[in-house]
Scaffold this motif. Structure first.
Motif, PDB file in Angstrom:
ATOM      1  N   GLU A 103       0.831  -1.202   0.000  1.00  0.00           N
ATOM      2  CA  GLU A 103       0.000   0.000   0.000  1.00  0.00           C
ATOM      3  C   GLU A 103       0.867   1.254   0.000  1.00  0.00           C
ATOM      4  O   GLU A 103       0.605   2.222  -0.683  1.00  0.00           O
ATOM      5  CB  GLU A 103      -0.916  -0.014   1.224  1.00  0.00           C
ATOM      6  CG  GLU A 103      -1.891   1.164   1.260  1.00  0.00           C
ATOM      7  CD  GLU A 103      -2.707   1.156   2.519  1.00  0.00           C
ATOM      8  OE1 GLU A 103      -2.614   0.153   3.254  1.00  0.00           O
ATOM      9  OE2 GLU A 103      -3.399   2.133   2.756  1.00  0.00           O
ATOM     10  N   LEU A 352     -13.668  12.003   6.033  1.00  0.00           N
ATOM     11  CA  LEU A 352     -13.378  10.603   5.729  1.00  0.00           C
ATOM     12  C   LEU A 352     -12.042  10.547   4.969  1.00  0.00           C
ATOM     13  O   LEU A 352     -11.856  11.239   3.974  1.00  0.00           O
ATOM     14  CB  LEU A 352     -14.504  10.030   4.870  1.00  0.00           C
ATOM     15  CG  LEU A 352     -14.475   8.531   4.599  1.00  0.00           C
ATOM     16  CD1 LEU A 352     -14.658   7.748   5.893  1.00  0.00           C
ATOM     17  CD2 LEU A 352     -15.569   8.161   3.601  1.00  0.00           C
ATOM     18  N   ASN A 354      -9.080   7.677   3.723  1.00  0.00           N
ATOM     19  CA  ASN A 354      -8.685   6.267   3.650  1.00  0.00           C
ATOM     20  C   ASN A 354      -9.713   5.361   4.315  1.00  0.00           C
ATOM     21  O   ASN A 354      -9.368   4.419   5.025  1.00  0.00           O
ATOM     22  CB  ASN A 354      -7.323   6.046   4.307  1.00  0.00           C
ATOM     23  CG  ASN A 354      -6.201   6.515   3.411  1.00  0.00           C
ATOM     24  OD1 ASN A 354      -6.442   6.929   2.269  1.00  0.00           O
ATOM     25  ND2 ASN A 354      -4.986   6.467   3.920  1.00  0.00           N
ATOM     26  N   GLN A 355     -10.972   5.711   4.141  1.00  0.00           N
ATOM     27  CA  GLN A 355     -12.080   4.940   4.728  1.00  0.00           C
ATOM     28  C   GLN A 355     -12.051   4.949   6.247  1.00  0.00           C
ATOM     29  O   GLN A 355     -12.637   4.091   6.903  1.00  0.00           O
ATOM     30  CB  GLN A 355     -12.073   3.486   4.216  1.00  0.00           C
ATOM     31  CG  GLN A 355     -12.279   3.351   2.716  1.00  0.00           C
ATOM     32  CD  GLN A 355     -13.590   3.969   2.263  1.00  0.00           C
ATOM     33  OE1 GLN A 355     -14.634   3.719   2.868  1.00  0.00           O
ATOM     34  NE2 GLN A 355     -13.520   4.780   1.235  1.00  0.00           N
ATOM     35  N   GLU A 356     -11.318   5.897   6.805  1.00  0.00           N
ATOM     36  CA  GLU A 356     -11.249   6.005   8.262  1.00  0.00           C
ATOM     37  C   GLU A 356     -11.940   7.301   8.670  1.00  0.00           C
ATOM     38  O   GLU A 356     -11.854   8.318   7.982  1.00  0.00           O
ATOM     39  CB  GLU A 356      -9.787   6.042   8.731  1.00  0.00           C
ATOM     40  CG  GLU A 356      -8.955   4.857   8.292  1.00  0.00           C
ATOM     41  CD  GLU A 356      -9.127   3.669   9.215  1.00  0.00           C
ATOM     42  OE1 GLU A 356      -9.768   3.833  10.271  1.00  0.00           O
ATOM     43  OE2 GLU A 356      -8.636   2.576   8.873  1.00  0.00           O
ATOM     44  N   SER A 407     -13.986   2.391  10.581  1.00  0.00           N
ATOM     45  CA  SER A 407     -13.122   1.977   9.490  1.00  0.00           C
ATOM     46  C   SER A 407     -13.981   1.211   8.501  1.00  0.00           C
ATOM     47  O   SER A 407     -14.651   0.236   8.864  1.00  0.00           O
ATOM     48  CB  SER A 407     -11.992   1.082  10.021  1.00  0.00           C
ATOM     49  OG  SER A 407     -11.173   0.678   8.948  1.00  0.00           O
ATOM     50  N   ASN A 408     -14.000   1.690   7.289  1.00  0.00           N
ATOM     51  CA  ASN A 408     -14.871   1.102   6.265  1.00  0.00           C
ATOM     52  C   ASN A 408     -16.320   1.037   6.743  1.00  0.00           C
ATOM     53  O   ASN A 408     -17.028   0.072   6.491  1.00  0.00           O
ATOM     54  CB  ASN A 408     -14.388  -0.292   5.876  1.00  0.00           C
ATOM     55  CG  ASN A 408     -13.065  -0.223   5.133  1.00  0.00           C
ATOM     56  OD1 ASN A 408     -12.901   0.586   4.228  1.00  0.00           O
ATOM     57  ND2 ASN A 408     -12.116  -1.050   5.546  1.00  0.00           N
ATOM     58  N   GLY A 409     -16.704   2.035   7.455  1.00  0.00           N
ATOM     59  CA  GLY A 409     -18.085   2.128   7.907  1.00  0.00           C
ATOM     60  C   GLY A 409     -18.414   1.318   9.136  1.00  0.00           C
ATOM     61  O   GLY A 409     -19.542   1.354   9.631  1.00  0.00           O
ATOM     62  N   GLU A 410     -17.443   0.601   9.653  1.00  0.00           N
ATOM     63  CA  GLU A 410     -17.707  -0.221  10.837  1.00  0.00           C
ATOM     64  C   GLU A 410     -16.957   0.331  12.036  1.00  0.00           C
ATOM     65  O   GLU A 410     -15.829   0.824  11.918  1.00  0.00           O
ATOM     66  CB  GLU A 410     -17.288  -1.665  10.570  1.00  0.00           C
ATOM     67  CG  GLU A 410     -18.135  -2.345   9.508  1.00  0.00           C
ATOM     68  CD  GLU A 410     -17.725  -3.799   9.309  1.00  0.00           C
ATOM     69  OE1 GLU A 410     -16.815  -4.254  10.043  1.00  0.00           O
ATOM     70  OE2 GLU A 410     -18.301  -4.452   8.439  1.00  0.00           O
TER      71      GLU A 410
END
Lengths: 481, 189
Positions: A103, A352, A354-356, A407-410
């Motif tokens: 990454e 938001l 990096n999906q964080e 993270s990623n919506g969770e």
């Protein structure tokens, strides 16, 4: 009839000839209702419609004009030391996972395109190190220093004083190392004191450097070059500037860790990055660690931090729930007091990235005693449209700050901080509401209005400190007597 | 039914347009008429009623009758007299239906109290007179009101209350005697 009889008759007759007496308004209202039942209903309907429109309008206005603080509520509460972990805590990339490295590679294409730090690595060593996915530290000479890059007219200036706790960290580091008489003597400093402009050819060397009280160490850089500050007890020197990946909008914090030549371990052949985030209620902090090399092939770890601040704090309408007793003074006026429970809710979130993302909800609770004078504008059998004016004293009960890390919506982390609220708030209240009569004794009311605070407890939790006038929604039960 | 009081009232208070508006059911006209006469009629009701609330009930019921029947007012007599008569009849009807025994008993069974020979001297307020008149038994009070203040004849009273003319006269005489004593007592205190 005798004269006496006539006298009595005359007395009463003259006394009552023009005798008049006042009549309650309700007599005409009843007559009107009897004579024109339909028009009465229509009239009442329009009156109640007007009441609904006015009260609804006030409510919508209040909701749309709820204030938003640019200085987040909880920001005031969190001590600076809690916001960012010490650099030592962040710089612990004991293990770089494959995916993280991959990454990082993708994210640092610019470095790959132009990695001056890696230019000095010979092919053999590169080959030897290729495929290694881990970097291990065993050397004890690792220290760190945080610096930020600040654009100036002259170029980029690196300042090592942000944030405060990093400065503290630096101080500690310096003290532990070699600070003698406020002079850094054996820190492998970085630039020649006389060479404040570090271009690509600059030799960064310094043997003695004063430590300013503010811990600021300015370094002027050429456009894209960044000289890493290296602190090393082994007096390591880097002769080449290190390119800093361009990441706009970021607050760069650079911590350079120098692995002394004697440090053991293996190193990857390419720049590797990894990211970590703090797990407290502070703003979202991304720490990106990547490795590069100086011309001698010495691995250098760079750590960048991207701090994603919370956005505006959004406040929900303060809700005041009460149980009150209402004493009727006249047909229209009444006096009211009781017990009120107030909840103040607010929330904010980071962008938001990096999906964080981090979200924070704040709940403040108060218990108050209102004293109100109510005026009935329109009274019906079941509903009363009224306006209210008075004051309320409120005792703070509790504040609850919930921080959620997504993270990623969770949700991956949840932190709840609860603290007592001190002091008493005093406010003036105004409202206009509808009262629904449940029975002769009880009624329910809904009343949007405004609170003007002229005394607050002054705590950083209390949003009333930042502004005095707040819209609110009052609701509850009235006991009539 | 026609009485002296009506004759005394002139027709100057008659407003044909107002009456017509009320007859047409116009709310504005009705309210105007009510505002013009309600206070005076409340004074009438207070003399018949036991208390203020009862007086307001009589007034309310009376005005509803007035507005419902105003089309029958031809304008030949006084409007105020016509209204007063309806209010008075309403008061009588209320007492007839709410307490018929009391009315009958008051009229038939109370003993005659001789009137004093002394003259009524001095001034006494309307409020005091109202309180005094309210102390009379309902039957006495009604007969006295009708005869002494409204100007009804004993014959008319007899017909209204379904009693004999002589009974009306005797009741009035007794009421008068009682009032005289109460007034003297009031002045003495």
């Amino acid at each position: 009839m005798s004269e006496e009889k006539d006298e009595i008759k005359d007395l009463f007759n003259s006394a009552f000839k023009d005798f008049e007496a006042d009549v309650d308004d309700k007599v005409w209202m009843n007559i009107e209702k009897e004579l024109h039942p339909e028009s009465e209903r229509r009239f009442v309907w329009w009156r109640w419609a007007a009441a609904a429109v006015i009260i609804g309008g006030i409510s919508i206005f209040a909701l749309l004009n709820l204030p938003a603080d640019k200085e987040p509520l909880a920001e005031q509460k969190v001590a600076p030391g809690e916001i960012i972990k010490s650099q030592e805590d962040i710089v612990e990339p004991e293990t770089l996972q494959t995916d993280q490295i991959a990454e990082g590679e993708a994210r640092n294409e610019k470095i790959e395109e132009e990695p001056p730090g890696s230019q000095g690595i010979d092919a053999a060593k590169e080959k030897e190190l290729a495929g290694r996915k881990e970097i291990e530290y065993s050397g004890s000479s690792k220290t760190s220093l945080a610096i930020s890059s600040v654009p100036t007219d002259a170029g980029n200036t690196i300042v090592a004083h942000t944030p405060v706790e990093l400065s503290i960290n630096v101080n500690e580091s310096l003290v532990i190392s070699t600070l003698i008489d406020d002079t850094v003597t054996d820190i492998a400093a970085i630039i020649d004191e006389d060479t404040t402009k570090a271009d690509s050819a600059a030799t960064l060397a310094m043997t003695e450097m004063s430590v300013p009280e503010s811990n600021d160490i300015p370094i002027v850089l050429s456009d894209s070059a960044l000289t890493a500050l290296l602190i090393d007890t082994d007096m390591a020197i880097i002769n080449e500037p290190i390119l800093l990946p361009e990441q706009d909008e970021s607050k760069w914090l650079l911590a350079a860790n120098f692995l002394s030549a004697g440090g053991s371990g293996s190193i990857p052949s390419n720049q590797a990055t990894t990211e970590s985030m703090d797990m407290n209620s502070a703003p979202l902090i991304f720490s990106t660690t990547f490795t590069t090399f100086d011309t001698a092939g010495t691995p250098i770890m760079l750590i960048t931090q991207k701090i994603l601040e919370y956005g505006e704090t959004r406040y929900l309408p303060p809700i005041i729930t009460s149980i009150t007793v209402n004493h009727r003074l006249s047909k229209r006026w009444s006096l009211e007091s009781g017990l009120s429970y107030t909840v103040l809710l607010s929330n904010r979130e980071t962008p938001l990235f990096n999906q964080e993302q981090k979200k924070q909800n704040v709940k403040l609770q108060y218990l108050g005693i209102p004293l109100l004078v109510n005026f009935n504008i329109v009274s019906g059998k079941k509903f009363t449209w009224y306006t209210s004016l008075g004051a309320m004293a409120e005792k703070g009960l509790n504040s609850k700050i919930t921080t959620i890390h997504l993270s990623n919506g969770e949700t991956i982390d949840k932190l709840i901080e609860s603290n007592p609220l001190q002091g008493i708030d005093v406010s003036a209240l105004f409202g206009m509401g509808l009262d629904y009569r449940i029975n002769k004794l009880l009624s329910y009311y809904l009343q949007p209005g405004l609170s003007a605070y002229f005394v607050t407890d002054g705590s950083p939790y209390n949003p009333r400190v930042s502004r005095s006038v707040w819209p609110n929604i009052q609701t509850g039960l009235r006991i009539h007597f | 039914m026609f009485n002296n009081k009506d004759q005394e009232l002139c027709n100057s208070d008659n407003d044909p347009q107002l009456v017509q508006g009320c007859a047409d059911g116009d709310l504005v006209s009705q309210k105007k008429l009510y505002e013009q006469f309600s206070k005076k009629m409340m004074g009438v009701c207070l003399r018949y009623a036991d208390n203020y609330e009862d007086a307001q009930d009589i007034l309310q019921e009376g005005f509803i009758k007035i507005f419902k029947n105003i089309h029958s007012f031809k304008g030949t007599g006084s409007l105020e007299g016509w209204i007063r008569r309806i209010i008075t009849n309403t008061a009588l009807a209320v007492y007839r239906t709410s307490n018929p025994l009391r009315l009958s008993k008051g009229i038939e069974e109370l003993e005659l109290i001789p009137a004093s020979d002394s003259n009524i001297i001095g001034s006494i307020s309307v409020k005091d007179l109202l309180n005094i008149i309210r102390k009379l038994p309902a039957g006495y009070r009604i007969v006295f009101n009708l005869y002494a203040i409204e100007g009804y004849s004993h014959k008319e009273i007899a017909a209204q209350l379904n009693i004999t003319e002589s009974t009306s006269k005797s009741q009035y005489s007794r009421a008068r005697s009682l009032l005289q004593k109460m007034i003297q007592s009031e002045e003495a205190s």
